[in-house]
Write an enzyme that holds these catalytic residues in place. Structure first.
Site, PDB file in Angstrom:
ATOM      1  N   CYS A 206       0.876  -1.200  -0.108  1.00  0.00           N
ATOM      2  CA  CYS A 206      -0.040   0.047   0.033  1.00  0.00           C
ATOM      3  C   CYS A 206       0.783   1.068  -0.092  1.00  0.00           C
ATOM      4  O   CYS A 206       0.425   2.345  -0.286  1.00  0.00           O
ATOM      5  CB  CYS A 206      -0.838   0.035   1.227  1.00  0.00           C
ATOM      6  SG  CYS A 206      -1.956  -1.477   1.025  1.00  0.00           S
TER       7      CYS A 206
ATOM      8  N   HIS B 226      -3.587   7.046   1.916  1.00  0.00           N
ATOM      9  CA  HIS B 226      -3.801   5.522   1.569  1.00  0.00           C
ATOM     10  C   HIS B 226      -5.273   5.229   1.979  1.00  0.00           C
ATOM     11  O   HIS B 226      -5.455   5.517   3.193  1.00  0.00           O
ATOM     12  CB  HIS B 226      -2.885   4.395   1.930  1.00  0.00           C
ATOM     13  CG  HIS B 226      -3.137   3.125   1.729  1.00  0.00           C
ATOM     14  ND1 HIS B 226      -3.426   2.682   0.496  1.00  0.00           N
ATOM     15  CD2 HIS B 226      -3.502   2.122   2.533  1.00  0.00           C
ATOM     16  CE1 HIS B 226      -3.902   1.345   0.298  1.00  0.00           C
ATOM     17  NE2 HIS B 226      -3.871   1.076   1.520  1.00  0.00           N
TER      18      HIS B 226
ATOM     19  N   ASN C 191     -10.015  -0.480  -1.216  1.00  0.00           N
ATOM     20  CA  ASN C 191      -8.720  -0.384  -1.302  1.00  0.00           C
ATOM     21  C   ASN C 191      -7.871  -0.855  -2.385  1.00  0.00           C
ATOM     22  O   ASN C 191      -8.046  -2.204  -2.565  1.00  0.00           O
ATOM     23  CB  ASN C 191      -8.237  -1.085   0.220  1.00  0.00           C
ATOM     24  CG  ASN C 191      -6.640  -1.083   0.500  1.00  0.00           C
ATOM     25  OD1 ASN C 191      -5.939  -0.552  -0.500  1.00  0.00           O
ATOM     26  ND2 ASN C 191      -6.080  -1.514   1.453  1.00  0.00           N
TER      27      ASN C 191
HETATM   28  O1  UT7 Z   1      -3.840  -1.543   3.049  1.00  0.00           O
HETATM   29  C1  UT7 Z   1      -3.253  -2.632   3.732  1.00  0.00           C
HETATM   30  C2  UT7 Z   1      -3.329  -2.364   5.223  1.00  0.00           C
HETATM   31  N1  UT7 Z   1      -4.477  -3.043   5.715  1.00  0.00           N
HETATM   32  C3  UT7 Z   1      -5.085  -2.274   6.643  1.00  0.00           C
HETATM   33  O2  UT7 Z   1      -4.860  -1.144   6.888  1.00  0.00           O
HETATM   34  C4  UT7 Z   1      -6.313  -2.972   6.938  1.00  0.00           C
HETATM   35  C5  UT7 Z   1      -6.323  -2.703   8.758  1.00  0.00           C
HETATM   36  N2  UT7 Z   1      -7.355  -3.221   9.449  1.00  0.00           N
HETATM   37  C6  UT7 Z   1      -8.579  -3.002   9.302  1.00  0.00           C
HETATM   38  O3  UT7 Z   1      -9.123  -2.157   8.480  1.00  0.00           O
HETATM   39  C7  UT7 Z   1      -9.714  -3.510  10.111  1.00  0.00           C
HETATM   40  O4  UT7 Z   1      -9.142  -4.293  11.140  1.00  0.00           O
HETATM   41  C8  UT7 Z   1     -10.790  -4.497   9.417  1.00  0.00           C
HETATM   42  C9  UT7 Z   1     -11.623  -3.876   8.483  1.00  0.00           C
HETATM   43  C10 UT7 Z   1      -9.854  -5.518   8.596  1.00  0.00           C
HETATM   44  C11 UT7 Z   1     -11.466  -5.467  10.257  1.00  0.00           C
HETATM   45  O5  UT7 Z   1     -12.259  -4.505  11.278  1.00  0.00           O
HETATM   46  P1  UT7 Z   1     -12.102  -4.829  12.937  1.00  0.00           P
HETATM   47  O6  UT7 Z   1     -13.109  -3.862  13.598  1.00  0.00           O
HETATM   48  O7  UT7 Z   1     -10.857  -4.802  13.290  1.00  0.00           O
HETATM   49  O8  UT7 Z   1     -12.752  -6.128  13.080  1.00  0.00           O
HETATM   50  P2  UT7 Z   1     -12.301  -7.165  13.840  1.00  0.00           P
HETATM   51  O9  UT7 Z   1     -11.242  -8.030  12.632  1.00  0.00           O
HETATM   52  O10 UT7 Z   1     -11.846  -7.142  15.235  1.00  0.00           O
HETATM   53  O11 UT7 Z   1     -13.508  -8.427  13.681  1.00  0.00           O
HETATM   54  C12 UT7 Z   1     -14.595  -8.088  14.697  1.00  0.00           C
HETATM   55  C13 UT7 Z   1     -15.644  -9.050  14.018  1.00  0.00           C
HETATM   56  C14 UT7 Z   1     -15.128 -10.206  14.157  1.00  0.00           C
HETATM   57  O12 UT7 Z   1     -16.193 -11.099  14.559  1.00  0.00           O
HETATM   58  P3  UT7 Z   1     -16.045 -11.829  16.020  1.00  0.00           P
HETATM   59  O13 UT7 Z   1     -14.984 -12.575  16.116  1.00  0.00           O
HETATM   60  O14 UT7 Z   1     -16.091 -10.663  17.050  1.00  0.00           O
HETATM   61  O15 UT7 Z   1     -17.626 -12.666  16.175  1.00  0.00           O
HETATM   62  C15 UT7 Z   1     -15.099 -10.609  12.691  1.00  0.00           C
HETATM   63  O16 UT7 Z   1     -15.299 -11.999  12.315  1.00  0.00           O
HETATM   64  O17 UT7 Z   1     -16.340  -8.639  12.852  1.00  0.00           O
HETATM   65  C16 UT7 Z   1     -16.184  -9.947  12.000  1.00  0.00           C
HETATM   66  N3  UT7 Z   1     -16.113  -9.534  10.560  1.00  0.00           N
HETATM   67  C17 UT7 Z   1     -17.087  -9.126  10.001  1.00  0.00           C
HETATM   68  N4  UT7 Z   1     -18.316  -9.177  10.026  1.00  0.00           N
HETATM   69  C18 UT7 Z   1     -19.139  -8.765   9.255  1.00  0.00           C
HETATM   70  C19 UT7 Z   1     -14.913  -9.521  10.017  1.00  0.00           C
HETATM   71  N5  UT7 Z   1     -15.191  -9.215   8.753  1.00  0.00           N
HETATM   72  C20 UT7 Z   1     -16.517  -9.178   8.717  1.00  0.00           C
HETATM   73  C21 UT7 Z   1     -17.507  -8.688   7.597  1.00  0.00           C
HETATM   74  N6  UT7 Z   1     -18.895  -8.735   7.943  1.00  0.00           N
HETATM   75  N7  UT7 Z   1     -17.038  -8.524   6.164  1.00  0.00           N
END
Ligand code: UT7
Length: 327
Positions: A111, A252, A282
Site C-alpha cells: 500500500c 492511503h 482499497n
Molecule cells: O491496506 C493495507 C493495510 N491494511 C489495513 O490497513 C487494514 C487494517 N485493518 C482494518 O481495516 C480492520 O481491522 C478490518 C476492517 C480488517 C476489520 O475491522 P475490525 O473492526 O478490526 O474487526 P475485527 O477484525 O476485530 O472483527 C470483529 C468481528 C469479528 O467477529 P467476532 O470474532 O467478534 O465474532 C469478525 O469475524 O467482525 C467480524 N467480521 C465481519 N463481520 C461482518 C470481519 N469481517 C466481517 C465482515 N462482515 N465483512
C-alpha cells in the site's frame, strides 16, 4: 530545483460491486462494512491483468502532458499484483504502450508502493539520470483476494493511477520532503504465503489457500493508525506546517477509521482529506494517485496547494511525502 508531478490520470474498471454483492453469499452486511471500513462499493476487473488497468490510465496521462512516447525515459510500476513474477510488469506496460526508449522496473511496497515509487522517481529525475518517469501505481487485488473470507473479500478493489515525474519549472513547487520506513517485524500480519521462492506453488499451497492474502486485521489496524499519523505529524513539524497550512491530506485508502485518526492527529477537518474508499475500496498502490487524479479533474486540487501524502501497508511499509502541487 525539485522534481514534480507534471501529469496525472487514473483508471477503474467499469464493473461495480456494491456491498450487497457480498451479502448474497457471505455472513456480512452493508451496515457492518460501511461502519467498520467506510466502503460502499468497489470495482473488479472481469478480465485482464494489472497492466490492462495501467494502460488506459497511462495513455491518458501521456496525452494530457502532450509528450511523445519516444521521449519517455523510465517506467516504474508499483504493485503487489504484477502480471507475472517475472518479467516485470514495467516491461509489459512498455510493450503494450509501444514506448521505444525507456528502461524500468517494478517496485514492491504494497500500500506504500506509490509513495516509495514516487520518491524513487523524484530522485532519479533530480539526479539527472532520466528526464522523466512514467510512474504507475496499480493493483488487481481481485486476483489475490479470498472471496470466501468475509474479513478480506469486502476490503479491496482494482484500479490504477499514473503520474509523470519531471523537473519542476518552479523551484517552489514539487516534491519537497519525504519520510519513508520499512519494518519486516510486521510482515507476519499481512502477506501472501505461497508462490514465491520461500514456498513455491504446489497442490498443497493451493489446497491451503496460501495464494490468497493473509491479514490479521486488528494488528495491521493498530500499527497503521500509529504509523500513518506519526509520519504525517512529523513531516508537518519538519516543514513548519500548521494544520491551516495543509490544503489536502492524501491518505492511503485502507479504512476510513485509519484515515480519520490520521486527520485528527494532524488537526485537519475531513473536508481537507481526499477520500475515495467509499466508491473504490482499497486499491493498494492505486489509492493515492487515483485520489490526486480525481481531485485534480474535479478542479478541487489547485496549483500551489500544499499536500501531505501518507500511507501504511504490508511489510510493514509506511511513509509521508510533502509536496506543493504544480498542475
Ligand atoms: O491496506 C493495507 C493495510 N491494511 C489495513 O490497513 C487494514 C487494517 N485493518 C482494518 O481495516 C480492520 O481491522 C478490518 C476492517 C480488517 C476489520 O475491522 P475490525 O473492526 O478490526 O474487526 P475485527 O477484525 O476485530 O472483527 C470483529 C468481528 C469479528 O467477529 P467476532 O470474532 O467478534 O465474532 C469478525 O469475524 O467482525 C467480524 N467480521 C465481519 N463481520 C461482518 C470481519 N469481517 C466481517 C465482515 N462482515 N465483512
Amino acid at each position: 530545483m525539485p522534481a514534480t508531478i507534471t501529469s496525472i490520470a487514473h483508471y477503474f474498471p467499469p464493473d461495480v460491486y456494491p456491498n450487497s454483492y457480498f451479502e448474497q453469499y457471505l455472513d456480512t452486511s452493508d451496515e457492518w462494512i460501511i461502519e467498520r471500513t467506510g466502503i460502499r462499493e468497489r470495482r473488479f476487473a472481469k478480465n485482464g491483468a494489472t497492466s490492462d488497468l495501467i494502460v488506459p490510465a497511462a495513455k491518458l496521462c501521456i496525452e494530457r502532458r502532450g509528450i511523445e512516447l519516444k521521449d519517455i525515459d523510465c517506467i516504474i510500476v508499483a504493485t503487489v499484483t504484477p502480471d507475472y513474477l517475472f518479467p516485470a510488469t514495467a516491461c509489459v506496460v512498455q510493450n503494450k504502450l509501444g514506448i521505444p526508449n525507456a528502461w524500468g522496473f517494478d517496485l514492491s511496497a504494497a500500500c506504500s508502493g506509490f509513495l516509495f515509487a514516487l520518491v524513487t522517481a523524484v530522485k532519479l529525475v533530480e539526479s539527472g539520470g532520466v528526464r522523466n518517469v512514467l510512474l504507475c501505481g496499480a493493483d488487481k487485488m481481485s486476483a489475490i483476494v479470498d472471496f470466501d473470507d468475509r474479513a478480506q473479500a469486502v476490503l479491496f478493489g482494482d484500479g490504477a493511477g499514473v503520474a509523470l515525474i519531471e523537473m519542476s519549472e518552479d523551484p517552489e513547487l514539487g516534491v519537497l520532503d519525504h519520510i519513508l520506513h520499512i519494518d519486516g517485524e510486521g510482515g507476519k500480519f499481512l502477506y501472501q504465503a505461497a508462490g514465491g521462492s520461500a514456498k513455491p506453488a504446489s497442490i498443497e499451497t493451493v489446497k491451503n489457500r496460501e495464494h490468497y492474502i493473509h491479514q490479521e486485521g486488528q494488528a495491521v489496524f493498530k500499527a497503521a493508525v500509529k504509523g500513518m499519523a506519526d509520519v504525517s505529524v512529523e513531516i508537518m513539524k519538519r516543514n513548519n506546517l500548521t494544520n491551516d497550512d495543509v490544503d489536502w491530506l492524501v491518505p492511503h485508502q485502507a479504512n476510513l477509521r485509519i484515515i480519520s485518526a490520521t486527520a485528527d492527529r494532524m488537526g485537519l477537518s475531513m473536508d481537507k482529506v481526499m477520500v475515495n474508499i467509499d466508491k473504490y475500496a482499497n486499491t493498494t498502490a492505486a489509492t493515492i494517485p487515483s485520489c490526486l487524479s480525481q481531485w485534480w479533474e474535479q478542479g478541487k486540487l489547485k496549483k500551489g496547494d500544499k499536500l501531505v501524502l501518507a500511507s501504511f501497508g504490508a511489510g510493514f511499509t509506511w511513509g509521508a511525502v510533502y509536496m506543493k502541487w504544480s498542475l
